[in-house]
Design an enzyme around this catalytic site. Structure first.
Site, PDB file in Angstrom:
ATOM      1  N   CYS A  99       0.830  -1.209   0.000  1.00 55.36           N
ATOM      2  CA  CYS A  99       0.000   0.000   0.000  1.00 55.36           C
ATOM      3  C   CYS A  99       0.866   1.261   0.000  1.00 55.36           C
ATOM      4  O   CYS A  99       1.618   1.500   0.943  1.00 55.36           O
ATOM      5  CB  CYS A  99      -0.907  -0.037   1.227  1.00 55.36           C
ATOM      6  SG  CYS A  99      -1.754   1.498   1.591  1.00 55.36           S
ATOM      7  N   CYS A 102       0.068   3.738   2.875  1.00 58.14           N
ATOM      8  CA  CYS A 102       0.560   3.151   4.130  1.00 58.14           C
ATOM      9  C   CYS A 102       2.036   3.463   4.316  1.00 58.14           C
ATOM     10  O   CYS A 102       2.490   3.785   5.419  1.00 58.14           O
ATOM     11  CB  CYS A 102       0.363   1.633   4.132  1.00 58.14           C
ATOM     12  SG  CYS A 102      -1.352   1.098   4.034  1.00 58.14           S
TER      13      CYS A 102
END
Length: 176
Positions: A99, A102
């Site tokens: 991600c 993230c």
């Protein structure tokens, strides 16, 4: 049956627990308990597990969380750490390795853990191994931040929204 090894505060006695729940012995001023953790979690008597540090036999990393740093948790170590936190605010970053957002917020999350010395910061990689816990917590997007107090989720922030996360942490810290 997968056994868990639990370590607690120093004790000076030796106790054998009946009903095959485990054996408690003292060694080098530390209590070690070998238990069937899922069975222990079903017990209504929570005194035995209160204040325990749980180390899973299948997980090399110790389930010990400290303020001032981000602690990686798994499906096996998450709830024991949250319960051990008591009334302390706990923030959990649910993320995945692939991600992008993230990865962007991770260093900022680390800085928050250093800033708030009364908050416990955890990270949970929502990979295949931890998918049951991610599902239990209702994770649909990453990053998702769950803020817990007294073992209950009090706030959720989805996405890499640092300002929203800081506001949620401040609100959880100030609530009683």
């Amino acid at each position: 049956m997968a056994l868990q090894v639990c370590c607690a505060a120093p004790r000076t006695s030796m106790i054998q627990n009946s009903g095959s729940q485990g054996i408690i012995t003292t060694k080098q001023s530390m209590v070690c308990v070998a238990v069937d953790y899922p069975q222990l979690m079903k017990r209504k008597d929570r005194r035995l597990r209160r204040g325990l540090t749980v180390k899973s036999s299948s997980d090399a990393a110790a389930a010990v969380a400290e303020v001032g740093q981000v602690t990686e948790v798994t499906k096996d170590t998450f709830w024991p750490i949250v319960e051990a936190a008591g009334d302390k605010t706990v923030v959990v970053d649910m993320y995945t390795q692939w991600c992008g957002p993230c990865k962007v917020i991770a260093p900022k999350y680390q800085q928050l853990s250093e800033k708030y010395d009364d908050v416990l910061f955890l990270k949970l990689d929502c990979n295949n191994d931890n998918r049951p816990l991610a599902k239990e917590l209702g994770i649909k997007v990453v990053p998702t931040f769950k803020i817990l107090k007294d073992n209950k989720i009090v706030k959720e922030v989805t996405g890499a929204k640092l300002d929203d996360l800081v506001t949620a942490i401040e609100n959880a810290r100030s609530s009683t």
